[in-house]
Design an enzyme around this catalytic site. Structure first.
Site, short mmCIF file in Angstrom:
data_model
loop_
_atom_site.label_atom_id
_atom_site.label_comp_id
_atom_site.label_asym_id
_atom_site.label_seq_id
_atom_site.Cartn_x
_atom_site.Cartn_y
_atom_site.Cartn_z
N GLU A 94 21.38 101.00 129.99
CA GLU A 94 22.83 100.95 129.78
C GLU A 94 23.51 100.85 131.14
OE1 GLU A 94 25.01 104.54 128.51
OE2 GLU A 94 25.99 103.30 127.00
N LYS A 113 35.33 121.12 125.77
CA LYS A 113 35.27 120.81 127.20
C LYS A 113 35.32 119.30 127.36
CE LYS A 113 32.27 119.71 130.07
NZ LYS A 113 33.12 118.81 130.84
N CYS A 150 30.62 102.82 124.25
CA CYS A 150 29.23 103.01 123.82
C CYS A 150 28.79 101.86 122.94
CB CYS A 150 29.09 104.34 123.10
SG CYS A 150 30.31 104.55 121.80
N GLU A 181 25.58 112.23 120.45
CA GLU A 181 25.95 110.80 120.37
C GLU A 181 25.86 110.26 121.78
OE1 GLU A 181 26.53 108.99 117.82
OE2 GLU A 181 26.67 110.56 116.31
P1 NAD Z 1 28.28 112.20 130.76
O1 NAD Z 1 27.01 112.45 130.04
O2 NAD Z 1 28.26 112.10 132.23
O3 NAD Z 1 29.34 113.36 130.42
C1 NAD Z 1 29.70 113.67 129.10
C2 NAD Z 1 30.22 115.10 129.06
O4 NAD Z 1 29.15 116.02 129.33
C3 NAD Z 1 31.30 115.40 130.10
O5 NAD Z 1 32.27 116.25 129.53
C4 NAD Z 1 30.50 116.10 131.20
O6 NAD Z 1 31.29 116.93 132.02
C5 NAD Z 1 29.53 116.92 130.37
N1 NAD Z 1 28.30 117.33 131.06
C6 NAD Z 1 27.68 116.73 132.10
N2 NAD Z 1 26.53 117.39 132.40
C7 NAD Z 1 26.42 118.42 131.53
C8 NAD Z 1 25.45 119.46 131.31
N3 NAD Z 1 24.34 119.55 132.06
N4 NAD Z 1 25.66 120.33 130.31
C9 NAD Z 1 26.74 120.23 129.51
N5 NAD Z 1 27.71 119.29 129.67
C10 NAD Z 1 27.54 118.38 130.66
O7 NAD Z 1 28.92 110.86 130.10
P2 NAD Z 1 30.26 110.11 130.52
O8 NAD Z 1 30.01 109.35 131.79
O9 NAD Z 1 31.42 111.01 130.44
O10 NAD Z 1 30.40 109.05 129.31
C11 NAD Z 1 29.74 107.84 129.26
C12 NAD Z 1 28.56 107.90 128.32
O11 NAD Z 1 28.99 108.31 127.03
C13 NAD Z 1 27.88 106.54 128.09
O12 NAD Z 1 26.49 106.72 128.14
C14 NAD Z 1 28.32 106.15 126.68
O13 NAD Z 1 27.45 105.28 126.01
C15 NAD Z 1 28.40 107.48 126.03
N6 NAD Z 1 29.24 107.44 124.83
C16 NAD Z 1 28.61 107.49 123.61
C17 NAD Z 1 29.37 107.43 122.44
C18 NAD Z 1 28.69 107.51 121.09
O14 NAD Z 1 29.36 107.82 120.13
N7 NAD Z 1 27.41 107.23 120.98
C19 NAD Z 1 30.76 107.31 122.52
C20 NAD Z 1 31.36 107.26 123.78
C21 NAD Z 1 30.58 107.33 124.94
#
Ligand code: NAD
Length: 495
Positions: free
Chosen positions: A378, A172, A279, A245
């Site tokens: 963040e 997803k 990230c 992550e």
């Molecule tokens: P997000 O948490 O909003 O969404 C991530 C994913 O989770 C999306 O596909 C979203 O649709 C899904 N999602 C949202 N709510 C959910 C739920 N309740 N249950 C299951 N799935 C759900 O994050 P984002 O805005 O897409 O990405 C940015 C974040 O990602 C930042 O915090 C960044 O630091 C982090 N990030 C971390 C890494 C790493 O490797 N540590 C790498 C890239 C990005």
């Protein structure tokens, strides 16, 4: 163009027939209509993955590797088209979008090679005429949930190790970058991945992700995204193997003896590359007092000179942020920083280019101290908080005081100071004389504290989440030999 879900090897409308749009954050123009998957589609996708699992598990790993090799080759052919779509959908400048795709190519070839390794081990056993070994087993259906900021690279860290190990997948992607994800999935189909081994569902909001996490047919959840979402998933995924992550608040430490020009270049790239939406982006500069005034002056000049604009135009240095909500969130953080006593040294405001787009000026916040919200939280945008310190020990203490622990970096030309920093920084990744971004796929990637839950992606470590160890004992003595109980007697009788 309309993009469809990929279930059981077929491109399908969602069961409700609805679609949702995605927009280019630089121009606000529509990029794609995407079929909206529903909870019923989650059932169908998990079922397809379950059906495909027995044959894929028993496909010899070297053959699985050949398919991944073909995926890598095709990705190379499609690199430019995928990179352009990626830039249009999430905004990063084209050179970085090419890097995003390249990371997946690297991962495809690396994990294709694992098809002839997937190393287990043997070890001596305590009884005669007995043999022991440990092998990696696949687990079953894995759910992959990914963010928009690396729409191809981050999923590739999950898809390739999961597939080479023999699992089947339901992915997803983020609703902000679904067309890029579905174009990536098409490459697997072209390369001959059997139907049902990789399934992709897209939808707006959190419902689809929740349904996938809760599905009883899913054995593993591999998530990358915000800490808030990751923690919610961990609560709902009881009984499943969960890899998280999450966010970062990464620091660059600059000591007085640093190579000045290199530090300026590296800080600017780490803080404002991908518009600060990595990230691993540097969001804290912790600088020793002696070099601080000169460094701040040089950074301010360089920051103001960065050119904002559409990532497809190579003249632009910094693309938009992902959407209006992100633009507003970042603006709120600048206000919070000001209230806390920080001073805006450069940037500080939302922007548009030719009257369009969700841009934010690359921003330097000076006078930040440990514990301020802009130092701890963040922001996920082009904002760098600057803190001054007396020396390395204070810098390390502040760096380690973060609720996150992904990446950190130190600039010094003194090897003793460098090794002290390497030893004492408690992040999952540490750089010396390089910014906080730029990981390579053959090393473990992930973080400590609020960034993760102990797992790592990429490298050999990336196989751990998607495999379980099976220990095998073969006794060819022809008698009952009880380890720990009969060992002394059997050895005494034999000698
Ligand atoms: P997000 O948490 O909003 O969404 C991530 C994913 O989770 C999306 O596909 C979203 O649709 C899904 N999602 C949202 N709510 C959910 C739920 N309740 N249950 C299951 N799935 C759900 O994050 P984002 O805005 O897409 O990405 C940015 C974040 O990602 C930042 O915090 C960044 O630091 C982090 N990030 C971390 C890494 C790493 O490797 N540590 C790498 C890239 C990005």
């Amino acid at each position: 163009m309309r993009y469809l879900s990929f279930i059981g090897g077929q491109w399908r409308e969602g069961s409700g027939g609805a679609a949702f749009p995605t927009y280019n954050p630089a121009t606000e123009e529509k990029v794609a209509d995407v079929a909206q998957a529903e909870a019923a589609d989650v059932d169908a996708a998990v079922q397809a993955a379950q059906n495909a699992y027995p044959a894929w598990r028993l496909t010899p790993a070297p053959r699985r590797g050949e398919i991944l090799q073909r995926v890598g080759e095709r990705l190379r052919e499609h690199k430019e088209a995928l990179a352009r779509l990626l830039t249009q959908e999430m905004g990063k400048v084209l050179a970085e979008a090419r890097g995003d795709v390249q990371e997946a190519i690297d991962m495809a070839f690396y994990m294709a090679g694992e098809g002839r390794r997937l190393l287990g081990y043997t070890a001596p056993v305590e009884l005669p005429d007995k043999f022991g070994m440990a092998v990696r087993d696949p687990i079953g259906v894995c759910a992959l949930i990914t963010p928009w900021n690396f729409p191809i690279a981050v999923p590739s860290w999950k898809i390739f190790p999961a597939l080479i190990a023999g699992n089947t997948l339901v992915w997803k992607p983020s609703p902000e970058s679904p067309a890029t994800a579905l174009a990536f999935a098409r490459v697997f189909e072209e390369a001959g991945l059997p139907a049902g081994v990789l399934n992709v569902l897209c939808g707006p909001g959190a419902d689809l992700g929740r349904a996938l996490v809760a599905h009883p047919g899913v054995r593993v959840i591999s998530f990358t995204g915000s800490t808030e979402t990751g923690r919610a998933i961990a609560r709902e995924a009881a009984g499943k193997k969960v890899s998280l992550e999450m966010g970062g608040k990464n620091a660059i430490l600059v000591l007085d003896d640093a190579n000045f020009d290199l530090a300026v270049e590296a800080i600017t790239w780490s803080a404002f590359g991908t518009t600060g939406q990595r990230c691993t982006a540097c969001s804290r500069l912790i600088v020793q007092r002696g070099i601080a005034p000169r460094l701040k002056e040089a950074l301010a000049a360089k920051t103001r000179a960065l050119r904002l604009g559409d990532g497809l135009d190579p003249a632009n240095d910094v693309g938009p942020v992902i959407n209006r909500a992100a633009q507003e969130r970042i603006a709120r953080y600048i206000a919070v920083g000001r209230q806390e006593g920080a001073r805006v040294l450069a940037g500080g405001a939302a922007a548009s280019v030719n009257g369009r787009g969700f841009f934010f000026q690359p921003t330097l916040l000076d006078g930040v101290t440990a514990g301020m919200r802009v130092e701890r939280e963040e922001i996920f945008g082009p904002v760098l908080s600057i803190l001054e310190v007396a020396g390395l020990d204070e810098a390390v203490a502040i760096a380690n005081g973060s609720p996150y622990g992904l990446s950190s970096s130190v600039f010094t030309q003194d090897v003793n100071q460098a090794f002290r920093a390497i030893r004492d920084l408690t992040t999952g990744i540490v750089y010396v004389n390089h910014g906080t971004t730029g990981a390579e796929i053959q090393f473990p990637f992930g973080g400590t504290r609020g960034t993760g839950n102990g797992h790592r992606e990429a490298g050999q470590a990336g196989l751990e989440v998607f495999t379980e160890w099976k220990s095998i004992y073969v006794d060819f003595s022809g008698r009952l030999q009880r380890a720990q109980i009969d060992t002394e007697a059997i050895l005494a009788a034999e000698h």
